[in-house]
Design an enzyme around this catalytic site. Structure first.
Site, mmCIF file in Angstrom:
data_model
loop_
_atom_site.group_PDB
_atom_site.id
_atom_site.type_symbol
_atom_site.label_atom_id
_atom_site.label_comp_id
_atom_site.label_asym_id
_atom_site.label_seq_id
_atom_site.Cartn_x
_atom_site.Cartn_y
_atom_site.Cartn_z
ATOM 1 N N SER A 187 0.772 -1.154 0.143
ATOM 2 C CA SER A 187 0.219 0.016 0.077
ATOM 3 C C SER A 187 1.039 1.249 0.061
ATOM 4 O O SER A 187 1.894 1.262 0.495
ATOM 5 C CB SER A 187 -0.690 0.140 1.215
ATOM 6 N N TYR A 212 -1.792 -0.781 10.797
ATOM 7 C CA TYR A 212 -1.750 -1.016 9.339
ATOM 8 C C TYR A 212 -0.508 -0.669 8.702
ATOM 9 O O TYR A 212 -0.069 -1.380 8.013
ATOM 10 C CB TYR A 212 -3.254 -0.481 8.625
#
Length: 339
Positions: free
Chosen positions: A195, A208
């Site tokens: 990501s 995350y």
């Protein structure tokens, strides 16, 4: 004197690498064929994993789909079978393409396995089953991912641990399971779906971001290890998309005046770009390309300057609406924790 000569040679190689990189931006490289090759996709039951499965099915790969949810994984498999049937019908009707060999070439199989990638025992046992029932694999796409959706001090420890295990640790287990055969054959391709939040961060998603930073660190170190071992037949591709409109970060938003310039990515576009990068052996793909610039600026700007830019863009608290939505949904029992 020898070190000076070697330094000059290295300088020329670096400059040549820049030239080749620029050339590839201008001239699209030819995509390699994956027809008949075995492709393992984790988290294949939904989102990007399902789209990866469909894209590789269209290219004739043998799909091995992993997911913790058996029902959603079977739904993906059924979509893949439909694509395979359409391809077979198209080839059968075209006599010029013709022959039994061509029909069989576009008739790959699809296998489904229930696997919790957060548990290394589950990964190892499932991988052993795959190698026994399907054979050695050619492509490994580490795609499975979760987000807890809590501020750090409100997040239960077990959700933090699960985020790290699914988003980062699982990459170690799947790679350890499948890499030995790749090394033996000097052939394979490992894809890390990370990501943009593994390249730079924002507030409220500490677990995350940490998990994606870890996945990227693992990927880059493994890439160097393969180069050091001169295993040039094993390719690595790192996928770092911006916010993708899969519902995973529902509610996330930046400053409204800026939002039209940086809308969430369409999942189909994100996967098509990633597949193109994989099939041309591109080491890294950031989508959109603006993410390359953001990452570069992070390395040269003072931290306070970055904070100012975040506040201007509304990126400093862009996850807060998502966290609030997640909290409300969980209070209303609309979703399971950690999924």
């Amino acid at each position: 004197m020898y070190i000076v000569t070697e330094f000059l040679l290295v300088t020329l190689k670096v400059l040549w690498a820049f030239v080749m990189a620029g050339f590839k931006w201008l001239v699209r490289p030819k995509e390699k064929s994956v027809a008949g090759q075995v492709c393992v996709i984790t988290g294949a039951g939904s989102g990007l994993g399902r789209l990866f499965a469909k894209e590789f099915a269209r290219r004739g790969a043998v799909l091995v789909l992993w997911d913790i949810d058996k029902h959603s994984n079977e739904e993906t498999a059924e979509m893949v079978r439909q694509i395979q049937q359409e391809m077979t019908s198209a080839v059968s009707k075209d006599g010029s393409v013709g022959g039994v060999q061509e029909v069989s070439a576009v008739r790959p199989q699809v296998y489904t396995y229930v696997c919790d990638v957060a548990k290394r025992e589950s990964v190892y046992s499932t991988a052993e089953k795959v190698q026994r029932e399907v054979g050695h694999i050619d492509l490994l796409i580490n795609n499975a991912g979760v987000v807890s959706g809590h501020h750090l001090l409100e997040c239960p420890d077990e959700l933090i641990e699960r985020t790290m295990m699914v988003n980062c640790h699982a990459h170690f287990w799947t790679t350890k399971a499948f890499l030995p055969k790749m090394l033996e054959m000097n052939h394979g391709h490992i894809v890390t779906v990370a990501s943009s939040l593994g390249l730079f961060t924002t507030a409220g998603v500490e677990d995350y971001c940490a998990s994606k930073f870890g996945a990227i660190g693992f990927h880059e170190s493994l890439s160097h290890e393969l180069k050091a071992a001169e295993k040039d037949g094993i390719k690595m591709t790192l996928v770092c998309p911006f916010l993708v409109d899969t519902g995973m970060f529902k509610g996330c938003r930046i400053r409204k005046e800026i939002a039209p310039l940086l809308p969430p990515l369409k999942p189909e576009y994100c996967v098509k770009q990633a597949v193109r990068a994989i099939l041309t052996d591109q080491p890294m793909i950031c989508t959109p390309r603006l993410m390359y610039m953001v990452t570069f600026m992070k390395t040269i700007l003072p931290f306070e300057a970055i904070v100012c830019m975040y506040r201007f863009l509304g990126a400093d608290k862009c996850m807060y609406p998502f966290l609030a939505h997640r909290k409300e949904a969980m209070n209303n029992n609309e979703m399971k924790p950690g999924r």
